[in-house]
Design a protein around this motif. Structure first.
Motif, mmCIF file in Angstrom:
data_model
loop_
_atom_site.group_PDB
_atom_site.id
_atom_site.type_symbol
_atom_site.label_atom_id
_atom_site.label_comp_id
_atom_site.label_asym_id
_atom_site.label_seq_id
_atom_site.Cartn_x
_atom_site.Cartn_y
_atom_site.Cartn_z
ATOM 1 N N LEU A 114 0.818 -1.208 0.000
ATOM 2 C CA LEU A 114 0.000 0.000 0.000
ATOM 3 C C LEU A 114 0.854 1.262 0.000
ATOM 4 O O LEU A 114 0.596 2.193 -0.769
ATOM 5 C CB LEU A 114 -0.938 0.001 1.211
ATOM 6 N N VAL A 115 1.891 1.292 0.826
ATOM 7 C CA VAL A 115 2.767 2.466 0.866
ATOM 8 C C VAL A 115 3.461 2.643 -0.480
ATOM 9 O O VAL A 115 3.546 3.758 -1.009
ATOM 10 C CB VAL A 115 3.791 2.341 2.013
ATOM 11 N N THR A 116 3.916 1.564 -1.072
ATOM 12 C CA THR A 116 4.586 1.643 -2.372
ATOM 13 C C THR A 116 3.637 2.170 -3.443
ATOM 14 O O THR A 116 3.999 3.048 -4.225
ATOM 15 C CB THR A 116 5.115 0.258 -2.783
ATOM 16 N N LEU A 117 2.402 1.666 -3.463
ATOM 17 C CA LEU A 117 1.431 2.109 -4.463
ATOM 18 C C LEU A 117 1.038 3.568 -4.274
ATOM 19 O O LEU A 117 0.944 4.317 -5.245
ATOM 20 C CB LEU A 117 0.185 1.226 -4.416
ATOM 21 N N VAL A 118 0.816 3.979 -3.030
ATOM 22 C CA VAL A 118 0.416 5.366 -2.785
ATOM 23 C C VAL A 118 1.551 6.322 -3.124
ATOM 24 O O VAL A 118 1.336 7.361 -3.760
ATOM 25 C CB VAL A 118 -0.061 5.540 -1.323
ATOM 26 N N VAL A 119 2.766 5.987 -2.730
ATOM 27 C CA VAL A 119 3.899 6.850 -3.041
ATOM 28 C C VAL A 119 4.100 6.938 -4.549
ATOM 29 O O VAL A 119 4.324 8.019 -5.103
ATOM 30 C CB VAL A 119 5.184 6.344 -2.339
ATOM 31 N N ASP A 120 3.973 5.823 -5.245
ATOM 32 C CA ASP A 120 4.150 5.829 -6.695
ATOM 33 C C ASP A 120 3.023 6.582 -7.397
ATOM 34 O O ASP A 120 3.250 7.319 -8.344
ATOM 35 C CB ASP A 120 4.238 4.395 -7.218
ATOM 36 N N ALA A 121 1.787 6.390 -6.934
ATOM 37 C CA ALA A 121 0.646 7.016 -7.602
ATOM 38 C C ALA A 121 0.602 8.522 -7.389
ATOM 39 O O ALA A 121 0.213 9.268 -8.290
ATOM 40 C CB ALA A 121 -0.650 6.379 -7.109
ATOM 41 N N PHE A 122 0.994 8.987 -6.208
ATOM 42 C CA PHE A 122 0.869 10.405 -5.894
ATOM 43 C C PHE A 122 2.212 11.093 -5.720
ATOM 44 O O PHE A 122 2.308 12.097 -5.028
ATOM 45 C CB PHE A 122 0.014 10.578 -4.628
ATOM 46 N N ARG A 123 3.220 10.582 -6.379
ATOM 47 C CA ARG A 123 4.565 11.144 -6.259
ATOM 48 C C ARG A 123 4.631 12.586 -6.756
ATOM 49 O O ARG A 123 5.287 13.429 -6.165
ATOM 50 C CB ARG A 123 5.549 10.289 -7.051
ATOM 51 N N SER A 124 3.922 12.900 -7.813
ATOM 52 C CA SER A 124 3.998 14.251 -8.378
ATOM 53 C C SER A 124 2.821 15.126 -7.955
ATOM 54 O O SER A 124 2.660 16.221 -8.473
ATOM 55 C CB SER A 124 4.052 14.155 -9.902
ATOM 56 N N THR A 125 1.991 14.674 -7.025
ATOM 57 C CA THR A 125 0.859 15.463 -6.566
ATOM 58 C C THR A 125 1.281 16.304 -5.372
ATOM 59 O O THR A 125 1.667 15.772 -4.346
ATOM 60 C CB THR A 125 -0.305 14.542 -6.149
ATOM 61 N N TRP A 126 1.218 17.598 -5.550
ATOM 62 C CA TRP A 126 1.606 18.511 -4.483
ATOM 63 C C TRP A 126 0.464 19.459 -4.207
ATOM 64 O O TRP A 126 -0.259 19.868 -5.102
ATOM 65 C CB TRP A 126 2.850 19.322 -4.870
ATOM 66 N N ILE A 127 0.294 19.823 -2.963
ATOM 67 C CA ILE A 127 -0.709 20.815 -2.593
ATOM 68 C C ILE A 127 -0.002 22.147 -2.485
ATOM 69 O O ILE A 127 0.875 22.329 -1.628
ATOM 70 C CB ILE A 127 -1.389 20.447 -1.254
ATOM 71 N N ASP A 128 -0.369 23.084 -3.349
ATOM 72 C CA ASP A 128 0.237 24.404 -3.340
ATOM 73 C C ASP A 128 -0.534 25.280 -2.354
ATOM 74 O O ASP A 128 -1.674 25.661 -2.608
ATOM 75 C CB ASP A 128 0.202 25.012 -4.735
ATOM 76 N N LEU A 129 0.080 25.573 -1.227
ATOM 77 C CA LEU A 129 -0.581 26.362 -0.195
ATOM 78 C C LEU A 129 -0.301 27.854 -0.333
ATOM 79 O O LEU A 129 -0.745 28.640 0.499
ATOM 80 C CB LEU A 129 -0.155 25.876 1.192
ATOM 81 N N GLU A 130 0.403 28.232 -1.369
ATOM 82 C CA GLU A 130 0.745 29.640 -1.557
ATOM 83 C C GLU A 130 -0.170 30.314 -2.571
ATOM 84 O O GLU A 130 0.169 31.326 -3.149
ATOM 85 C CB GLU A 130 2.206 29.765 -2.014
ATOM 86 N N THR A 131 -1.349 29.777 -2.803
ATOM 87 C CA THR A 131 -2.279 30.376 -3.762
ATOM 88 C C THR A 131 -2.939 31.595 -3.138
ATOM 89 O O THR A 131 -3.049 31.707 -1.915
ATOM 90 C CB THR A 131 -3.362 29.364 -4.171
ATOM 91 N N PRO A 132 -3.436 32.516 -3.944
ATOM 92 C CA PRO A 132 -4.070 33.705 -3.378
ATOM 93 C C PRO A 132 -5.393 33.407 -2.677
ATOM 94 O O PRO A 132 -5.867 34.217 -1.907
ATOM 95 C CB PRO A 132 -4.288 34.611 -4.595
ATOM 96 N N HIS A 133 -6.012 32.268 -2.920
ATOM 97 C CA HIS A 133 -7.294 31.942 -2.297
ATOM 98 C C HIS A 133 -7.126 31.388 -0.887
ATOM 99 O O HIS A 133 -8.106 31.154 -0.208
ATOM 100 C CB HIS A 133 -8.054 30.932 -3.157
ATOM 101 N N GLY A 134 -5.919 31.116 -0.462
ATOM 102 C CA GLY A 134 -5.687 30.614 0.884
ATOM 103 C C GLY A 134 -5.527 29.116 0.925
ATOM 104 O O GLY A 134 -5.672 28.416 -0.072
ATOM 105 N N GLU A 135 -5.233 28.634 2.116
ATOM 106 C CA GLU A 135 -4.940 27.215 2.306
ATOM 107 C C GLU A 135 -6.167 26.333 2.113
ATOM 108 O O GLU A 135 -6.083 25.259 1.537
ATOM 109 C CB GLU A 135 -4.363 26.991 3.697
ATOM 110 N N SER A 136 -7.318 26.756 2.583
ATOM 111 C CA SER A 136 -8.520 25.916 2.499
ATOM 112 C C SER A 136 -8.930 25.668 1.066
ATOM 113 O O SER A 136 -9.317 24.556 0.697
ATOM 114 C CB SER A 136 -9.673 26.550 3.266
ATOM 115 N N ALA A 137 -8.869 26.698 0.222
ATOM 116 C CA ALA A 137 -9.252 26.537 -1.180
ATOM 117 C C ALA A 137 -8.297 25.577 -1.893
ATOM 118 O O ALA A 137 -8.733 24.712 -2.660
ATOM 119 C CB ALA A 137 -9.276 27.885 -1.887
#
Length: 180
Positions: A114-137
């Motif tokens: 499970l850890v291997t699959l999740v790391v491989d599947a979401f390796r390039s998925t990043w949450i950008d918290l520096e957007t002008p709409h704020g962290e929640s958006a």
């Protein structure tokens, strides 16, 4: 001279580690206890501790999701399923099948996969918290864009487990009533 390093942790880091130890202990007790209701209550402690960990990481939204979804829904669903299947409340010798080492090996293999699959599947998925709409958006956008399918699959799995528990308890009840 730089700020505090690895050898001088802050108070928040110490609390984070202590809560992590409590969560780990509750999780171990959850899977090793022989009483099903106690296992559900240890699960409450483990999931509540995770919510505290999210609060310490200043992820308030995720902490509330943890409390509302997992503590409020999943544990209630689990306890409801236990009541529907007429599971024994006290210690039960039927809970332990004697295959602890096989179960441990399967659990470790499943966790590694499970850890291997999740790391491989979401390796390039990043949450950008520096957007002008704020962290929640940004968090909501990421949650509903990339994580909606795993959440929905989990909800269908939990619903199927509850329906299966109801079906099993009803067939056992009919079989028991026919023998009398």
């Amino acid at each position: 001279m730089s700020g505090p390093g690895f050898l001088s942790p802050s108070g928040q880091e110490i609390v984070f580690l202590l809560v992590g130890v409590v969560v780990l202990g509750a999780a171990v007790l959850c899977v090793t206890t022989r009483q099903l209701v106690h296992a559900a209550l240890w699960l409450v402690v483990a999931l509540g501790g995770l919510a505290v960990e999210y609060l310490l990481l200043t992820a308030e939204f995720i902490a509330w999701v943890q409390v509302l979804i997992y503590l409020g829904s999943v544990v209630v669903l689990l306890l409801f399923g236990l009541m529907l299947t007429r599971a024994p409340i006290g210690p039960s010798p039927d809970v332990d099948s004697g295959n602890r080492w096989v179960a441990l090996a399967v659990a470790l293999a499943s966790a590694a996969t499970l850890v291997t699959l999740v790391v491989d599947a979401f390796r390039s998925t990043w949450i950008d918290l520096e957007t002008p709409h704020g962290e929640s958006a940004a968090l909501g956008d990421s949650l509903f864009r990339y994580w909606v399918l795993p959440f929905e699959a989990l909800s269908v799995l939990l619903l199927a487990a509850l329906v299966g528990a109801i079906a099993l308890s009803r067939t056992r009840a009919r079989a028991g009533a026919g023998e009398r």
